[in-house]
Scaffold this motif. Structure first.
Motif, mmCIF file in Angstrom:
data_model
loop_
_atom_site.group_PDB
_atom_site.id
_atom_site.type_symbol
_atom_site.label_atom_id
_atom_site.label_comp_id
_atom_site.label_asym_id
_atom_site.label_seq_id
_atom_site.Cartn_x
_atom_site.Cartn_y
_atom_site.Cartn_z
ATOM 1 N N GLN A 33 0.813 -1.217 0.000
ATOM 2 C CA GLN A 33 0.000 0.000 0.000
ATOM 3 C C GLN A 33 0.847 1.269 0.000
ATOM 4 O O GLN A 33 0.297 2.373 -0.039
ATOM 5 C CB GLN A 33 -0.923 0.015 1.228
ATOM 6 N N LEU A 34 2.153 1.105 0.028
ATOM 7 C CA LEU A 34 3.059 2.249 0.087
ATOM 8 C C LEU A 34 3.665 2.523 -1.278
ATOM 9 O O LEU A 34 4.030 1.593 -2.010
ATOM 10 C CB LEU A 34 4.179 1.980 1.096
ATOM 11 N N SER A 35 3.805 3.787 -1.614
ATOM 12 C CA SER A 35 4.514 4.157 -2.841
ATOM 13 C C SER A 35 5.995 3.825 -2.688
ATOM 14 O O SER A 35 6.474 3.546 -1.577
ATOM 15 C CB SER A 35 4.347 5.651 -3.125
ATOM 16 N N GLN A 36 6.719 3.891 -3.785
ATOM 17 C CA GLN A 36 8.152 3.584 -3.720
ATOM 18 C C GLN A 36 8.885 4.561 -2.808
ATOM 19 O O GLN A 36 9.769 4.173 -2.037
ATOM 20 C CB GLN A 36 8.748 3.620 -5.126
ATOM 21 N N GLY A 37 8.489 5.836 -2.875
ATOM 22 C CA GLY A 37 9.116 6.812 -2.002
ATOM 23 C C GLY A 37 8.823 6.550 -0.533
ATOM 24 O O GLY A 37 9.698 6.701 0.327
ATOM 25 N N MET A 38 7.590 6.138 -0.247
ATOM 26 C CA MET A 38 7.222 5.820 1.134
ATOM 27 C C MET A 38 7.972 4.586 1.623
ATOM 28 O O MET A 38 8.404 4.520 2.782
ATOM 29 C CB MET A 38 5.714 5.615 1.240
ATOM 30 N N GLN A 39 8.128 3.605 0.746
ATOM 31 C CA GLN A 39 8.883 2.410 1.122
ATOM 32 C C GLN A 39 10.331 2.769 1.457
ATOM 33 O O GLN A 39 10.911 2.236 2.402
ATOM 34 C CB GLN A 39 8.834 1.379 -0.006
ATOM 35 N N GLN A 40 10.900 3.683 0.695
ATOM 36 C CA GLN A 40 12.277 4.067 0.985
ATOM 37 C C GLN A 40 12.366 4.842 2.298
ATOM 38 O O GLN A 40 13.361 4.749 3.015
ATOM 39 C CB GLN A 40 12.851 4.889 -0.178
#
Length: 285
Positions: free
Chosen positions: A137-144
């Protein structure tokens, strides 16, 4: 400032179908405590290999690496790592990924203390309202951001960053650079970062180490950005020294003989091994 990290005559050889290939040779570098150092060079020159050796995830073929006056012989909680890809466990939430690392490093803390540590660092990277979201559910930026929070939450004395913003769009990349700068302003960890981005290196670093093109890559030069801290991006860009220092970096990279660069596959196993080793270390009982 005293030397916190010392690389002495480091060499790394990988086996290939054509025989052993020397990726890094005679690599020497000292890093002061609290210093932010970036490694920059062409793909395949061994930047990630250097990072994975200081992390302890792969051994040097020869030479020695000293961290905090001790020669490293494997991974340890004193070194936190952030990869180019987030390297999260997809079946856990954002909070669960950070909490798992905290539990491994602080087994004697209470359950509530560990929960609060993980939540605190997620809040610092702007994910206070996404604690219970699953990774998908997280964007790539949020995952980072989760990866950065996990690295800081374990309270390492050294931070290792392997192109941490390389897979992000330009706006997200700049935003996370600011997040990293703010975190380090409050908790000045010794930091070693691998990047291909000249502007990123100039904005974040105290020193930029230029690596020659491999095989047998080594330190080819060092540039020390002159911009005072705390840094504001527009002020850095407006500095009369900015483009002169940028030109030095680009001129060095262009001067390297690209025809002798090894294929990316010559060093890619080390990165893969490192990512697998990190998740294995977190999930093993």
């Amino acid at each position: 400032m005293s030397h916190y990290v010392e690389f002495y005559e480091i060499a790394k050889t990988f086996p290939t179908p054509a025989g052993p290939q020397v990726i890094v040779e005679d690599f020497n570098l000292n890093i002061a405590e609290g210093e932010f150092v970036s490694l920059i060079g062409h793909s395949g020159c061994g930047k990630s290999t250097i990072l994975n050796m200081v992390s302890g995830l792969i051994p040097a073929t020869s030479g020695g690496i000293i961290v905090a006056h001790r020669e490293i012989d494997g991974p340890g909680p004193d070194r936190g790592m952030v990869f180019q890809s987030p390297c999260l466990l997809p079946w856990l939430t954002a909070h669960g990924n950070v909490l798992l690392a905290v539990e491994r490093v602080f087994p004697d803390a209470t359950r509530r203390e560990r929960y609060d540590i993980a939540a605190h660092y997620l809040e610092l990277v702007g994910l206070g309202e996404a604690l219970d979201r699953s990774v998908k559910q997280l964007s790539q930026g949020m995952q980072q951001r989760v990866g950065i929070a996990r690295a800081f939450a374990t309270s390492p004395r050294m931070l290792l960053l392997d192109e941490p913003f390389g897979m992000l769009d330009s706006l997200t990349r700049m935003e996370l650079q600011e997040v990293l700068m703010e975190l380090l302003a409050h908790d000045r960890k010794t930091t070693l970062m691998v990047t291909h981005d000249v502007d990123e290196a100039l904005f974040l670093s105290d020193r930029i180490v230029l690596m020659t093109t491999g095989p047998k890559a080594r330190v080819g030069g060092i540039v020390a950005p002159t911009f005072p801290r705390p840094r504001v991006r527009q002020q850095v860009l407006d500095s009369p020294d900015y483009y002169a220092q940028r030109d030095v970096l680009i001129d060095f990279l262009e001067s390297q003989d690209r025809s002798h660069r090894p294929q990316a596959s010559s060093t890619s196993p080390s990165h893969t091994v490192a990512e697998v080793a990190l998740n294995k270390s977190l999930t093993e009982a």
